[in-house]
Design a protein around this motif. Structure first.
Motif, PDB file in Angstrom:
ATOM      1  N   SER A 270       0.829  -1.208   0.000  1.00 17.58           N
ATOM      2  CA  SER A 270       0.000   0.000   0.000  1.00 17.58           C
ATOM      3  C   SER A 270       0.860   1.254   0.000  1.00 17.58           C
ATOM      4  O   SER A 270       1.959   1.283   0.552  1.00 17.58           O
ATOM      5  CB  SER A 270      -0.916  -0.014   1.228  1.00 17.58           C
ATOM      6  OG  SER A 270      -1.633   1.191   1.337  1.00 17.58           O
ATOM      7  N   GLN A 271       0.320   2.326  -0.621  1.00 19.56           N
ATOM      8  CA  GLN A 271       0.941   3.649  -0.546  1.00 19.56           C
ATOM      9  C   GLN A 271       0.393   4.467   0.621  1.00 19.56           C
ATOM     10  O   GLN A 271       0.893   5.545   0.914  1.00 19.56           O
ATOM     11  CB  GLN A 271       0.688   4.442  -1.833  1.00 19.56           C
ATOM     12  CG  GLN A 271       1.341   3.898  -3.079  1.00 19.56           C
ATOM     13  CD  GLN A 271       1.317   4.909  -4.212  1.00 19.56           C
ATOM     14  OE1 GLN A 271       2.254   5.664  -4.402  1.00 19.56           O
ATOM     15  NE2 GLN A 271       0.226   4.914  -4.979  1.00 19.56           N
ATOM     16  N   VAL A 272      -0.645   3.930   1.299  1.00 18.22           N
ATOM     17  CA  VAL A 272      -1.336   4.706   2.323  1.00 18.22           C
ATOM     18  C   VAL A 272      -0.392   5.266   3.386  1.00 18.22           C
ATOM     19  O   VAL A 272      -0.495   6.444   3.753  1.00 18.22           O
ATOM     20  CB  VAL A 272      -2.462   3.870   2.973  1.00 18.22           C
ATOM     21  CG1 VAL A 272      -3.004   4.546   4.230  1.00 18.22           C
ATOM     22  CG2 VAL A 272      -3.603   3.673   1.974  1.00 18.22           C
ATOM     23  N   PRO A 273       0.567   4.472   3.927  1.00 12.48           N
ATOM     24  CA  PRO A 273       1.417   5.044   4.979  1.00 12.48           C
ATOM     25  C   PRO A 273       2.245   6.237   4.523  1.00 12.48           C
ATOM     26  O   PRO A 273       2.746   7.002   5.348  1.00 12.48           O
ATOM     27  CB  PRO A 273       2.332   3.870   5.357  1.00 12.48           C
ATOM     28  CG  PRO A 273       1.581   2.650   4.957  1.00 12.48           C
ATOM     29  CD  PRO A 273       0.841   3.050   3.713  1.00 12.48           C
TER      30      PRO A 273
ATOM     31  N   ILE B 251      -6.580  11.408   8.778  1.00 14.35           N
ATOM     32  CA  ILE B 251      -5.976  12.531   9.505  1.00 14.35           C
ATOM     33  C   ILE B 251      -5.750  12.154  10.970  1.00 14.35           C
ATOM     34  O   ILE B 251      -4.682  12.432  11.532  1.00 14.35           O
ATOM     35  CB  ILE B 251      -6.863  13.784   9.372  1.00 14.35           C
ATOM     36  CG1 ILE B 251      -6.845  14.273   7.918  1.00 14.35           C
ATOM     37  CG2 ILE B 251      -6.387  14.883  10.318  1.00 14.35           C
ATOM     38  CD1 ILE B 251      -7.845  15.355   7.614  1.00 14.35           C
ATOM     39  N   ARG B 252      -6.724  11.494  11.574  1.00 16.71           N
ATOM     40  CA  ARG B 252      -6.542  11.058  12.968  1.00 16.71           C
ATOM     41  C   ARG B 252      -5.366  10.083  13.068  1.00 16.71           C
ATOM     42  O   ARG B 252      -4.573  10.134  14.012  1.00 16.71           O
ATOM     43  CB  ARG B 252      -7.823  10.409  13.487  1.00 16.71           C
ATOM     44  CG  ARG B 252      -9.009  11.371  13.623  1.00 16.71           C
ATOM     45  CD  ARG B 252     -10.189  10.668  14.275  1.00 16.71           C
ATOM     46  NE  ARG B 252     -11.445  11.362  14.093  1.00 16.71           N
ATOM     47  CZ  ARG B 252     -11.849  12.417  14.803  1.00 16.71           C
ATOM     48  NH1 ARG B 252     -11.062  12.909  15.747  1.00 16.71           N
ATOM     49  NH2 ARG B 252     -13.027  12.970  14.581  1.00 16.71           N
ATOM     50  N   GLY B 253      -5.255   9.198  12.085  1.00 13.91           N
ATOM     51  CA  GLY B 253      -4.151   8.242  12.081  1.00 13.91           C
ATOM     52  C   GLY B 253      -2.797   8.918  11.923  1.00 13.91           C
ATOM     53  O   GLY B 253      -1.815   8.522  12.560  1.00 13.91           O
ATOM     54  N   GLU B 254      -2.733   9.935  11.064  1.00 13.68           N
ATOM     55  CA  GLU B 254      -1.490  10.695  10.884  1.00 13.68           C
ATOM     56  C   GLU B 254      -1.052  11.340  12.196  1.00 13.68           C
ATOM     57  O   GLU B 254       0.125  11.271  12.580  1.00 13.68           O
ATOM     58  CB  GLU B 254      -1.681  11.796   9.840  1.00 13.68           C
ATOM     59  CG  GLU B 254      -1.418  11.381   8.422  1.00 13.68           C
ATOM     60  CD  GLU B 254      -1.407  12.574   7.483  1.00 13.68           C
ATOM     61  OE1 GLU B 254      -1.400  13.734   7.960  1.00 13.68           O
ATOM     62  OE2 GLU B 254      -1.407  12.351   6.265  1.00 13.68           O
TER      63      GLU B 254
ATOM     64  N   ARG C 138      -4.418  -1.339  10.105  1.00 11.65           N
ATOM     65  CA  ARG C 138      -4.917  -1.391   8.725  1.00 11.65           C
ATOM     66  C   ARG C 138      -4.076  -0.509   7.812  1.00 11.65           C
ATOM     67  O   ARG C 138      -3.721  -0.918   6.700  1.00 11.65           O
ATOM     68  CB  ARG C 138      -6.375  -0.926   8.671  1.00 11.65           C
ATOM     69  CG  ARG C 138      -6.967  -0.946   7.260  1.00 11.65           C
ATOM     70  CD  ARG C 138      -8.359  -0.353   7.227  1.00 11.65           C
ATOM     71  NE  ARG C 138      -8.327   1.077   7.542  1.00 11.65           N
ATOM     72  CZ  ARG C 138      -9.428   1.826   7.700  1.00 11.65           C
ATOM     73  NH1 ARG C 138     -10.618   1.267   7.604  1.00 11.65           N
ATOM     74  NH2 ARG C 138      -9.323   3.115   7.972  1.00 11.65           N
ATOM     75  N   ASP C 139      -3.743   0.697   8.266  1.00  9.43           N
ATOM     76  CA  ASP C 139      -3.056   1.656   7.391  1.00  9.43           C
ATOM     77  C   ASP C 139      -1.553   1.443   7.308  1.00  9.43           C
ATOM     78  O   ASP C 139      -0.932   1.818   6.305  1.00  9.43           O
ATOM     79  CB  ASP C 139      -3.338   3.086   7.862  1.00  9.43           C
ATOM     80  CG  ASP C 139      -4.740   3.553   7.512  1.00  9.43           C
ATOM     81  OD1 ASP C 139      -5.440   2.816   6.777  1.00  9.43           O
ATOM     82  OD2 ASP C 139      -5.138   4.634   7.964  1.00  9.43           O
TER      83      ASP C 139
END
Length: 309
Positions: free
Chosen positions: A192-195, A259-262, A296-297
């Motif tokens: 994934s590119q999400v991180p 945003i919360r995860g960041e 997950r992310d």
């Protein structure tokens, strides 16, 4: 043995080109050392106004990263004679039955040729909003590092060229060879590119979405609804959801979660706050909700995100 042509574009990313060639050469060498036949006949083609090439069914054409560091720069490059020639080359290759693969902004060349219409594809995450606006008939999966929709494959940001090459090698030389290459080159597979996505960068490409993003960061400890975000953006809920999908490729719920995860990841990396305290600071009453989100992310539990010391 399959013929592989790697396009060498003026101003293209040298690292992306080198990765493509080195990965293919590594596959050949490792196969020969193991007593197997080299799977690829490799050639690079410098793209000029007059470049020509004969392609056959079963050939492979690789388009490395195009380069460019802004939407305006990319748009200008897509109109240059050399890039238009590259578009024509991939059209000819696909018409002849060749497999075509591209990474980073090189995916725009495939889209310009009409090869991605109605297909799933990915591109570098920071150009995803531009891609969606320019090619609405493509199902863009910007969170994925590689989308192998054979006979076409696409990959994300520049260093995803290696992930793309491993996918090509696995498909046409076998998973064993791809795994050997990954070990030899010390490559970890990324799903994934999400991180790596920076939400401030994505949201900043639209003034009203940026307003919602900024408002959410200032109110991150509270429970937030889509109506709250839409009001912060100065839009109706329906318009906000539609525009957010165009700009960031996600729903309002996913937008807030990212945003919360960041912020949670930043706190894990820079403070000694417990996961329970961090969960409260980013608006989650239950720490287990934040744990699930981060796993997950990032594919890691929160403890793995802590910096030592």
């Amino acid at each position: 043995m399959r013929n592989v042509t790697v396009l060498e574009l003026p101003g293209g990313m040298a690292s992306s080109l080198a990765i493509a060639l080195d990965a293919l050469k590594a596959a050949n060498v490792l196969c020969v050392h193991a007593g197997r036949r080299a799977p690829f006949e490799i050639r690079s083609l410098k793209v000029t106004r007059a470049s020509s090439c004969t392609f056959g069914s079963g050939d492979i054409v690789i388009v490395p990263g195009l380069g460019g560091f802004s939407e305006a720069d990319l748009t200008a490059r897509l109109s240059t004679p050399m890039v238009r020639r590259a578009v024509r080359l991939v059209e000819e290759a696909r018409s002849a039955g060749a497999v075509v693969a591209a990474s980073c902004a090189g995916t725009f060349i495939l889209a310009e040729a009409g090869l991605l219409a109605g297909r799933r594809a990915t591109t570098t995450w920071w150009l995803a909003p531009t891609f969606r606006k320019r090619y609405p008939d493509v199902e863009l999966c910007a969170e994925q590092v590689v989308v192998a929709d054979w006979p076409i494959a696409t990959a994300g940001a520049a260093m995803a060229q290696m992930d793309l090459m491993l996918a090509v090698i696995a498909k046409f030389a076998g998973t064993r060879t791809a795994e050997d290459c990954a070990r030899y080159l010390l490559i970890d597979r990324r799903a994934s590119q999400v991180p790596y996505m920076a939400m401030t960068f994505l949201a900043g490409q639209d003034e009203q979405i940026a307003r919602a993003e900024s408002w959410l960061r200032k109110n991150i400890e509270r429970e937030v609804t889509m109506d709250d975000l839409a009001a912060a953006a100065g839009l109706t809920s329906r318009t906000f959801a539609r525009r957010l999908h165009t700009v960031c490729g996600m729903s309002p719920v996913r937008f807030a979660q990212r945003i919360r995860g960041e912020v949670a990841t930043m706190l894990l990396e820079t403070t000694r706050l417990s996961i329970d305290e961090i969960a409260q600071r980013v608006g989650y009453a239950e720490p287990s909700t934040l744990r699930r989100l981060l796993r997950r992310d990032t594919s890691h539990p929160p403890s793995r995100l802590r910096r030592p010391g």
